[in-house]
Structure formats: C-alpha cells, structure tokens
Design a protein around this motif. Structure first.
Motif, PDB file in Angstrom:
ATOM      1  N   HIS A 161     -10.060  -2.616  -8.433  1.00 42.99           N
ATOM      2  CA  HIS A 161      -8.988  -3.601  -8.551  1.00 42.99           C
ATOM      3  C   HIS A 161      -7.639  -3.042  -8.127  1.00 42.99           C
ATOM      4  O   HIS A 161      -6.664  -3.770  -8.064  1.00 42.99           O
ATOM      5  N   GLY A 162      -7.569  -1.751  -7.877  1.00 42.70           N
ATOM      6  CA  GLY A 162      -6.316  -1.121  -7.507  1.00 42.70           C
ATOM      7  C   GLY A 162      -5.917  -0.083  -8.531  1.00 42.70           C
ATOM      8  O   GLY A 162      -6.723   0.378  -9.329  1.00 42.70           O
ATOM      9  N   ARG A 163      -4.632   0.252  -8.492  1.00 41.84           N
ATOM     10  CA  ARG A 163      -4.108   1.254  -9.434  1.00 41.84           C
ATOM     11  C   ARG A 163      -3.134   0.562 -10.383  1.00 41.84           C
ATOM     12  O   ARG A 163      -2.228  -0.153  -9.942  1.00 41.84           O
ATOM     13  N   SER A 164      -3.298   0.792 -11.683  1.00 35.94           N
ATOM     14  CA  SER A 164      -2.384   0.280 -12.698  1.00 35.94           C
ATOM     15  C   SER A 164      -1.336   1.365 -12.937  1.00 35.94           C
ATOM     16  O   SER A 164      -1.658   2.460 -13.378  1.00 35.94           O
ATOM     17  N   MET A 165      -0.094   1.032 -12.623  1.00 39.83           N
ATOM     18  CA  MET A 165       0.977   2.025 -12.632  1.00 39.83           C
ATOM     19  C   MET A 165       1.905   1.828 -13.824  1.00 39.83           C
ATOM     20  O   MET A 165       2.171   0.691 -14.238  1.00 39.83           O
ATOM     21  N   LEU A 166       2.404   2.935 -14.354  1.00 41.39           N
ATOM     22  CA  LEU A 166       3.329   2.917 -15.486  1.00 41.39           C
ATOM     23  C   LEU A 166       4.756   2.873 -14.982  1.00 41.39           C
ATOM     24  O   LEU A 166       5.153   3.633 -14.107  1.00 41.39           O
ATOM     25  N   THR A 167       5.544   1.949 -15.576  1.00 35.44           N
ATOM     26  CA  THR A 167       6.975   1.886 -15.322  1.00 35.44           C
ATOM     27  C   THR A 167       7.694   1.997 -16.668  1.00 35.44           C
ATOM     28  O   THR A 167       7.139   1.629 -17.702  1.00 35.44           O
ATOM     29  N   VAL A 168       8.923   2.514 -16.654  1.00 35.24           N
ATOM     30  CA  VAL A 168       9.695   2.641 -17.890  1.00 35.24           C
ATOM     31  C   VAL A 168      11.139   2.219 -17.666  1.00 35.24           C
ATOM     32  O   VAL A 168      11.660   2.290 -16.559  1.00 35.24           O
TER      33      VAL A 168
END
Length: 171
Positions: A161-168
């Motif tokens: 499904h892709g890459r789940s990326m962390l944002t802050v």
C-alpha cells in the motif's frame, strides 16, 4: 499534563467542529466507501459490507477527540478532524487525524479544520502533535505541510500500500 478536554465546539470562518454523534454514522461510513483503493483493506469496506452503519455508530463514542466538521453556512457534515490518543506512547502527544468527503476536497477545509484543532491542542498544553500519512497521499501531505508538520523521515509501516510516514508538529 492534565487530560485534554474535548471542546463543545471549535469555530472557524467557514466551519463548525463539535463532538461526533451516533446519528451521523451513515456519513462516516460514506467516508469508508470513498477511500482510495491503496488504503489497506482493514480501513475499507470489506466483501461482506463491513463495517456497517451500525458498526460505525457503535464506535463513534470510542474516539471522543475526533470532531465532526460541518460547513457553517449549511450545517452540512463533511467529515471529521481532531485528536486521538490511539497508538500514542505518551498521552500528551496526541495524533492529528482528519478525513473529508470527496465533495469537500480542494477547498481548504481540511487545513482550516486542522488549524483549529492544532490551536485547541496548543491551548490544552500539548508539547507536540504527530500524524501519519501515506507517501502517495499528496493532498494530505500538503495539508500537514500547511499546518507546519515536519516529515521526520521515519517510516512506520511499509507494504504493497506504500509507506506510512511519521510527521510531527512542535507546539
């Protein structure tokens, strides 16, 4: 830090955000039907039609920090935006979550609702917020950028499904 108090309402120029209601479950299910096919299967309607409206209604109270987003001029429900502690290691660092019906996309509503929620978090004393976003979800990545979230380079999940990326976002 004291627990975050859920507001009765948050208001912007064009929107009113307030706690979600069970009777809105059909609209929240519609969000499930409109999701991109790249969204993992467990977040889409399955072959048996689940989750049903009743399933979704049963879970509305389970995430009290998610707020219904209504257009101020018409009172039309267009989605949700808010804070969730789901998956958070620290209760003072909630996750920002938002999802709007496709008909509401491209009008700046997600950014406007997100700004109101970020301000609520700041006033509640949260030191930072985080959000996850799929690498292919350019629109949501742009909303998070406008809300001054920084992509950390951390990939929380990687799949077909892709890459789940962390944002802050530091407050």
């Amino acid at each position: 830090m004291a627990p975050i108090r859920v507001p009765d309402t948050l208001e912007t120029d064009r929107l009113v955000l307030r706690p979600r209601r069970v009777e809105e479950a059909a609209t929240y299910r519609r969000l499930w039907t409109e999701r991109d096919p790249r969204v993992p299967e467990h977040r889409r309607i399955d072959a048996h039609g689940r989750p049903t409206v009743a399933d979704i209604a049963a879970g509305v109270d389970g995430e009290p920090g998610l707020l219904a987003v209504h257009r101020r001029a018409t009172a039309e429900l267009i989605g949700y935006c808010g804070l969730t502690l789901h998956g958070s290691e620290r209760s003072d660092e909630p996750e920002l979550a938002f999802e709007l019906l496709r008909a509401a996309h491209g009008r700046g509503y997600a950014t406007e609702a997100g700004r109101a929620v970020v301000e609520w978090a700041r006033e509640s004393g949260c030191p930072r917020l985080w959000a996850t976003v799929w690498d292919w979800n350019v629109a949501s990545r742009r909303v998070l950028e406008k809300l001054e979230f920084d992509e950390t380079g951390t990939v929380l999940a990687e799949s077909t499904h892709g890459r789940s990326m962390l944002t802050v976002r530091h407050l």
